[in-house]
Design a protein around this motif. Structure first.
Motif, PDB file in Angstrom:
ATOM      1  N   LEU A 177       0.823  -1.204   0.000  1.00 34.59           N
ATOM      2  CA  LEU A 177       0.000   0.000   0.000  1.00 34.59           C
ATOM      3  C   LEU A 177       0.865   1.265   0.000  1.00 34.59           C
ATOM      4  O   LEU A 177       0.490   2.285  -0.585  1.00 34.59           O
ATOM      5  N   ALA A 178       2.005   1.186   0.623  1.00 30.35           N
ATOM      6  CA  ALA A 178       2.920   2.327   0.651  1.00 30.35           C
ATOM      7  C   ALA A 178       3.404   2.656  -0.759  1.00 30.35           C
ATOM      8  O   ALA A 178       3.587   3.830  -1.114  1.00 30.35           O
ATOM      9  N   ALA A 179       3.601   1.622  -1.571  1.00 31.36           N
ATOM     10  CA  ALA A 179       4.024   1.837  -2.955  1.00 31.36           C
ATOM     11  C   ALA A 179       2.922   2.535  -3.737  1.00 31.36           C
ATOM     12  O   ALA A 179       3.173   3.464  -4.508  1.00 31.36           O
ATOM     13  N   LEU A 180       1.684   2.095  -3.509  1.00 31.38           N
ATOM     14  CA  LEU A 180       0.546   2.702  -4.180  1.00 31.38           C
ATOM     15  C   LEU A 180       0.437   4.181  -3.820  1.00 31.38           C
ATOM     16  O   LEU A 180       0.064   5.014  -4.649  1.00 31.38           O
ATOM     17  N   ALA A 181       0.770   4.491  -2.572  1.00 23.69           N
ATOM     18  CA  ALA A 181       0.675   5.875  -2.096  1.00 23.69           C
ATOM     19  C   ALA A 181       1.601   6.794  -2.882  1.00 23.69           C
ATOM     20  O   ALA A 181       1.409   8.010  -2.900  1.00 23.69           O
ATOM     21  N   GLY A 182       2.586   6.226  -3.565  1.00 27.70           N
ATOM     22  CA  GLY A 182       3.498   7.024  -4.374  1.00 27.70           C
ATOM     23  C   GLY A 182       2.796   7.791  -5.486  1.00 27.70           C
ATOM     24  O   GLY A 182       3.309   8.803  -5.967  1.00 27.70           O
ATOM     25  N   VAL A 183       1.595   7.329  -5.905  1.00 29.59           N
ATOM     26  CA  VAL A 183       0.903   8.006  -7.005  1.00 29.59           C
ATOM     27  C   VAL A 183       0.340   9.357  -6.582  1.00 29.59           C
ATOM     28  O   VAL A 183      -0.080  10.135  -7.431  1.00 29.59           O
ATOM     29  N   ARG A 184       0.350   9.639  -5.275  1.00 28.59           N
ATOM     30  CA  ARG A 184      -0.145  10.946  -4.827  1.00 28.59           C
ATOM     31  C   ARG A 184       0.604  12.086  -5.484  1.00 28.59           C
ATOM     32  O   ARG A 184       0.105  13.195  -5.592  1.00 28.59           O
ATOM     33  N   LYS A 185       1.829  11.793  -5.918  1.00 32.10           N
ATOM     34  CA  LYS A 185       2.634  12.838  -6.557  1.00 32.10           C
ATOM     35  C   LYS A 185       2.168  13.115  -7.983  1.00 32.10           C
ATOM     36  O   LYS A 185       2.643  14.045  -8.627  1.00 32.10           O
ATOM     37  N   PHE A 186       1.269  12.247  -8.495  1.00 29.12           N
ATOM     38  CA  PHE A 186       0.790  12.396  -9.876  1.00 29.12           C
ATOM     39  C   PHE A 186      -0.727  12.509  -9.854  1.00 29.12           C
ATOM     40  O   PHE A 186      -1.434  11.511 -10.024  1.00 29.12           O
ATOM     41  N   PRO A 187      -1.246  13.728  -9.651  1.00 28.79           N
ATOM     42  CA  PRO A 187      -2.696  13.914  -9.443  1.00 28.79           C
ATOM     43  C   PRO A 187      -3.562  13.293 -10.539  1.00 28.79           C
ATOM     44  O   PRO A 187      -4.663  12.815 -10.250  1.00 28.79           O
ATOM     45  N   ALA A 188      -3.068  13.264 -11.778  1.00 31.74           N
ATOM     46  CA  ALA A 188      -3.868  12.717 -12.871  1.00 31.74           C
ATOM     47  C   ALA A 188      -4.091  11.213 -12.717  1.00 31.74           C
ATOM     48  O   ALA A 188      -4.983  10.646 -13.347  1.00 31.74           O
ATOM     49  N   ARG A 189      -3.262  10.555 -11.895  1.00 30.51           N
ATOM     50  CA  ARG A 189      -3.369   9.103 -11.761  1.00 30.51           C
ATOM     51  C   ARG A 189      -4.076   8.665 -10.482  1.00 30.51           C
ATOM     52  O   ARG A 189      -4.228   7.467 -10.247  1.00 30.51           O
ATOM     53  N   ILE A 190      -4.499   9.633  -9.671  1.00 30.86           N
ATOM     54  CA  ILE A 190      -5.100   9.255  -8.385  1.00 30.86           C
ATOM     55  C   ILE A 190      -6.390   8.457  -8.595  1.00 30.86           C
ATOM     56  O   ILE A 190      -6.655   7.482  -7.901  1.00 30.86           O
ATOM     57  N   LYS A 191      -7.178   8.835  -9.621  1.00 32.22           N
ATOM     58  CA  LYS A 191      -8.420   8.095  -9.884  1.00 32.22           C
ATOM     59  C   LYS A 191      -8.147   6.649 -10.296  1.00 32.22           C
ATOM     60  O   LYS A 191      -8.960   5.757 -10.060  1.00 32.22           O
ATOM     61  N   CYS A 192      -7.004   6.412 -10.934  1.00 36.81           N
ATOM     62  CA  CYS A 192      -6.618   5.041 -11.285  1.00 36.81           C
ATOM     63  C   CYS A 192      -6.424   4.229 -10.006  1.00 36.81           C
ATOM     64  O   CYS A 192      -6.818   3.064  -9.924  1.00 36.81           O
ATOM     65  N   ALA A 193      -5.807   4.867  -9.014  1.00 35.13           N
ATOM     66  CA  ALA A 193      -5.467   4.172  -7.770  1.00 35.13           C
ATOM     67  C   ALA A 193      -6.674   3.971  -6.862  1.00 35.13           C
ATOM     68  O   ALA A 193      -6.739   3.003  -6.120  1.00 35.13           O
ATOM     69  N   THR A 194      -7.636   4.890  -6.907  1.00 35.33           N
ATOM     70  CA  THR A 194      -8.788   4.777  -6.001  1.00 35.33           C
ATOM     71  C   THR A 194      -9.947   3.988  -6.621  1.00 35.33           C
ATOM     72  O   THR A 194     -10.880   3.613  -5.921  1.00 35.33           O
ATOM     73  N   LEU A 195      -9.879   3.709  -7.932  1.00 29.32           N
ATOM     74  CA  LEU A 195     -11.012   3.099  -8.651  1.00 29.32           C
ATOM     75  C   LEU A 195     -11.532   1.820  -7.989  1.00 29.32           C
ATOM     76  O   LEU A 195     -12.731   1.689  -7.725  1.00 29.32           O
ATOM     77  N   SER A 196     -10.649   0.871  -7.715  1.00 26.82           N
ATOM     78  CA  SER A 196     -11.109  -0.418  -7.189  1.00 26.82           C
ATOM     79  C   SER A 196     -11.646  -0.275  -5.766  1.00 26.82           C
ATOM     80  O   SER A 196     -12.542  -1.017  -5.358  1.00 26.82           O
ATOM     81  N   TRP A 197     -11.112   0.694  -5.022  1.00 24.78           N
ATOM     82  CA  TRP A 197     -11.591   0.914  -3.649  1.00 24.78           C
ATOM     83  C   TRP A 197     -13.002   1.479  -3.676  1.00 24.78           C
ATOM     84  O   TRP A 197     -13.863   1.071  -2.894  1.00 24.78           O
ATOM     85  N   HIS A 198     -13.260   2.427  -4.607  1.00 25.57           N
ATOM     86  CA  HIS A 198     -14.623   2.950  -4.772  1.00 25.57           C
ATOM     87  C   HIS A 198     -15.557   1.827  -5.225  1.00 25.57           C
ATOM     88  O   HIS A 198     -16.708   1.755  -4.785  1.00 25.57           O
ATOM     89  N   ALA A 199     -15.070   0.964  -6.116  1.00 24.48           N
ATOM     90  CA  ALA A 199     -15.912  -0.133  -6.620  1.00 24.48           C
ATOM     91  C   ALA A 199     -16.283  -1.092  -5.492  1.00 24.48           C
ATOM     92  O   ALA A 199     -17.434  -1.532  -5.400  1.00 24.48           O
ATOM     93  N   LEU A 200     -15.330  -1.399  -4.627  1.00 20.02           N
ATOM     94  CA  LEU A 200     -15.639  -2.299  -3.507  1.00 20.02           C
ATOM     95  C   LEU A 200     -16.678  -1.657  -2.585  1.00 20.02           C
ATOM     96  O   LEU A 200     -17.594  -2.318  -2.104  1.00 20.02           O
ATOM     97  N   ARG A 201     -16.530  -0.355  -2.373  1.00 10.39           N
ATOM     98  CA  ARG A 201     -17.498   0.351  -1.521  1.00 10.39           C
ATOM     99  C   ARG A 201     -18.905   0.272  -2.131  1.00 10.39           C
ATOM    100  O   ARG A 201     -19.870  -0.030  -1.433  1.00 10.39           O
ATOM    101  N   SER A 202     -19.012   0.512  -3.462  1.00  9.96           N
ATOM    102  CA  SER A 202     -20.331   0.402  -4.109  1.00  9.96           C
ATOM    103  C   SER A 202     -20.860  -1.010  -4.021  1.00  9.96           C
ATOM    104  O   SER A 202     -22.062  -1.220  -3.825  1.00  9.96           O
ATOM    105  N   ALA A 203     -19.976  -1.984  -4.175  1.00 12.53           N
ATOM    106  CA  ALA A 203     -20.405  -3.387  -4.120  1.00 12.53           C
ATOM    107  C   ALA A 203     -21.033  -3.682  -2.764  1.00 12.53           C
ATOM    108  O   ALA A 203     -22.097  -4.299  -2.672  1.00 12.53           O
TER     109      ALA A 203
END
Ligand code: ZN
Length: 150
Positions: free
Chosen positions: A115-141
């Motif tokens: 998860l710490a590696a994933l947190a590295g994408v915070r430096k690239f705002p355009a990619r944050i939605k890529c990183a949060t997508l599956s977490w939002h999907a699990l929440r909707s599920a």
């Protein structure tokens, strides 16, 4: 973050993309939801089964998308499997908040694992939605559960 550490984080992300954990359709399933990120074209479907005691005993995903979206889904399944719904909801909230806040402190790889590696994408705002997508999907599920089990 040193360049060396960035390479390590990138290696972890690419490793998950190439050899994802828990990449399979579950049938039957207790929960299912699809997430779509139009900014990048990522499409991830999340499946989970409940064990009857309030825990999700299997969490899986299938989908097409960029390395970050697939790695995030893979890491997500390992972070939530075997936990209770309320633990998972809290975890989802924490992770989405963590991924969305560019000024959060660095995470410790030894404590937070991949998860710490994933947190590295915070430096690239355009990619944050890529990183949060599956977490939002699990929440909707979880919110739109497909059966009546309590
Ligand atoms: Zn993406």
């Amino acid at each position: 973050m040193s360049e060396e550490l960035s390479d390590l984080y990138q290696e972890i992300i690419l490793g998950h993309n190439k050899r994802p954990r828990n990449e399979q359709v579950l049938d039957p399933y207790s929960y299912k939801a699809e997430g779509f990120n139009p900014l990048c074209g990522d499409r991830i479907t999340v499946y989970a089964t409940a064990d009857g005691a309030g825990k999700l005993d299997r969490v899986t995903f299938v989908g097409e998308g960029c390395a970050i979206s697939r790695a995030s889904a893979s890491i997500m399944t390992t972070q939530v499997e075997g936990r209770t719904i309320s633990e998972i909801n809290k975890r989802i909230g924490d992770v989405i908040a963590m991924l969305s806040q560019a000024d959060e402190p660095e995470m410790d790889l030894a404590v937070e694992g991949d998860l710490a590696a994933l947190a590295g994408v915070r430096k690239f705002p355009a990619r944050i939605k890529c990183a949060t997508l599956s977490w939002h999907a699990l929440r909707s599920a979880i919110e739109n559960r497909s059966d009546t089990e309590r």
